[in-house]
Scaffold this motif. Sequence first.
Motif, PDB file in Angstrom:
ATOM      1  N   SER A 115      -0.036   4.441 -10.332  1.00  0.00           N
ATOM      2  CA  SER A 115       0.090   4.410  -8.876  1.00  0.00           C
ATOM      3  C   SER A 115       0.794   5.677  -8.421  1.00  0.00           C
ATOM      4  O   SER A 115       1.382   6.409  -9.224  1.00  0.00           O
TER       5      SER A 115
ATOM      6  N   ILE B  25       0.840  -1.200   0.000  1.00  0.00           N
ATOM      7  CA  ILE B  25       0.000   0.000   0.000  1.00  0.00           C
ATOM      8  C   ILE B  25       0.871   1.245   0.000  1.00  0.00           C
ATOM      9  O   ILE B  25       0.616   2.203  -0.734  1.00  0.00           O
TER      10      ILE B  25
ATOM     11  N   TYR C 169     -10.361   3.806  -5.638  1.00  0.00           N
ATOM     12  CA  TYR C 169      -8.902   3.774  -5.519  1.00  0.00           C
ATOM     13  C   TYR C 169      -8.431   2.390  -5.054  1.00  0.00           C
ATOM     14  O   TYR C 169      -7.386   1.897  -5.499  1.00  0.00           O
TER      15      TYR C 169
ATOM     16  N   PHE D 221       2.202   1.745  -3.398  1.00  0.00           N
ATOM     17  CA  PHE D 221       1.162   2.139  -4.360  1.00  0.00           C
ATOM     18  C   PHE D 221       0.740   3.596  -4.174  1.00  0.00           C
ATOM     19  O   PHE D 221       0.698   4.359  -5.140  1.00  0.00           O
TER      20      PHE D 221
ATOM     21  N   TRP E  17      -3.391  -2.999  -9.568  1.00  0.00           N
ATOM     22  CA  TRP E  17      -1.949  -2.701  -9.569  1.00  0.00           C
ATOM     23  C   TRP E  17      -1.142  -3.853  -8.993  1.00  0.00           C
ATOM     24  O   TRP E  17      -0.023  -4.122  -9.441  1.00  0.00           O
ATOM     25  N   ARG E  18      -1.683  -4.550  -7.994  1.00  0.00           N
ATOM     26  CA  ARG E  18      -0.957  -5.672  -7.391  1.00  0.00           C
ATOM     27  C   ARG E  18      -0.752  -6.794  -8.395  1.00  0.00           C
ATOM     28  O   ARG E  18       0.198  -7.579  -8.271  1.00  0.00           O
TER      29      ARG E  18
ATOM     30  N   TYR F  55      -5.928  -0.207  -6.786  1.00  0.00           N
ATOM     31  CA  TYR F  55      -4.836  -0.845  -6.054  1.00  0.00           C
ATOM     32  C   TYR F  55      -4.837  -2.359  -6.271  1.00  0.00           C
ATOM     33  O   TYR F  55      -3.777  -2.986  -6.435  1.00  0.00           O
TER      34      TYR F  55
END
Length: 602
Positions: free
Chosen positions: A151, A16, A136, A19, A143-144, A140
């Motif tokens: 990001s 987190i 958001y 990111f 994005w992982r 995230y």
Amino acid sequence: MSGAEQRETDDRDVSIGTFVGQAEAYYAPVFEKVQRGSLPRWHQNIWALILPWAWAATRGVWLLFWVSLAIDVLALVCLMQVIKFSPLLAEAQLDAAANSTLVARYSSWITTYGWAAAILFIGGRLWMGSSANRWYFSQYSRWRINHAVPSGVDMKRLLVGLLVVAIIAPLTTYRATQLRLDERACFNQMRAGEVVNQLLPAYDVPDAAALLTAMDGDIADMQSRFDALDAIENRTDEQNAERSQLRRDIRDMGRERDQATEFQTISAADRFDCAFIDDFPTLARLDPPADITYRRVADEEAIAAGDEDATKVIAQVKDPVEGRKVTIFTYSAESIDIGINKLRAQYAGFFDAMTNVLRQSLIRVEVAFMQTPWPVVAFLFLALSWAFAGNGTTIFVGASLGFLALFELWQIAMQTMALVVVSTAVCVFVGLPIGIWMAKNKWFRWITEPILDVMQTIPSLSYLVPAVAFFGISQPPAVLATVIFAMPPMIKLTALGILQVPESTKEAALAFGASERQLLRKVELPMSIPSIMAGLNQTIMLALSMATISAFIGAEGLGAIVTSALGDANAGKGLLAGVAIALVAMMIDRILKGIRNSFSRI
């Protein structure tokens, strides 16, 4: 919490921070609550509440950026409507008795737009503030899996967002404050500018103000000469002619001066409105193409030499209208008209011969359908449906034929069938070889595919225009328009069927000594029959739909009933004819589908 769960939470907390980049202390517990489903709906992201589109652009949440920008712009537009109509309401209220309708209308609009602006701005802000963290977190999660997902905090993204806002919001908001422009206001501006640009070099002056001064001097000089001649009682013929010419010159120069004055009085706001908030500004005004009319006349010399059928094409050129300028669209349209006129005159024999071939083919097919006893035609339809499509389709075909007979549409339906048969025959005769060529030649396929895409995209009514331009109003041009409209599926599906023949099958045939022609005739075409039949089915359906529209240019049949009912507003007649067309289409579709399935089982 077990050790494994603690390690997973620690890893997630680290990711987190990577990111979000900034404000990790805020987003880490928020994301944890979102994942567990315990984040309250009333929880607000303060930055997303205050400036949602700026926050979304900075964080790379572009979907939220566009949604928030649309809501804010729409709220501003509603607010500008209130600002626009408020002075109009105040003006109408000065004489409320005479303007009662306007007062009620403006009051209703102001109330409606005012509430809409408040709801969009306040409600939209609250919704975006409460939804931002969930959007958001979704980003995230992506994005992982894929680190290409935006990001962190990026000021470049913010600059891009501000640029988008600067392009969209100011102009849209300003347009909402303006009343509708006069339809000819921008054209008059452009026309006045053309006149001034023509006059400036003629008077050798730098600007419109100096031009008006020079024109006033010339008009005053001509007026004094006219007054002097007008004062003469017994004028000679030369003096009368000079006086008449001076009157015309004063009148023409007065018109030009009016346009120069109009150009001088155009405000910067009017120029801005015509350039940015009205229609797309005209980029060029051109001299029109030469007005040429081509026609065929008898060639007297050739006739004198013994050729009584000899004709030649002559071009009649008209003088252009002085000072006329046209847009690129008008210039192109007039050039096309001139080219079509020339082709019609140059190749009149070819067009006449093609029209005659189509007319004779259509007459013979109509005779075959209309002169054949109806029991025979009905039996053939029923036999085909029973042999290839089954009992259910046979019952449907029988019911459809009964509908045509019961409502006395049999002969008219046969006329439509004749048009469809002739058009489909031409499509197969031309489309099948083109489809084979497309499958065999990749360069020809590369050229032909976009042409076929355009043919399928152009509205069906547009095909009637060139058909009428070359062949006039009658049934042959209706056949040609139908052919052009209905041919692409035949070509495409023929090529697709041949291209889908397995390479192993073709290699085996070539290994056994088959030539290219034998490969096509005995392997590729037989294996492509299901695809070709599908193309034939689509071609017939399109031909039937176009045959209906072709009634606008003289085609007979069920389409003529529909167009007549449309012109006379006879809903019942048009509905019954439409049902008949649908039944004919469904009968053909079901029978062809059965035939295609029978080939697929072979």
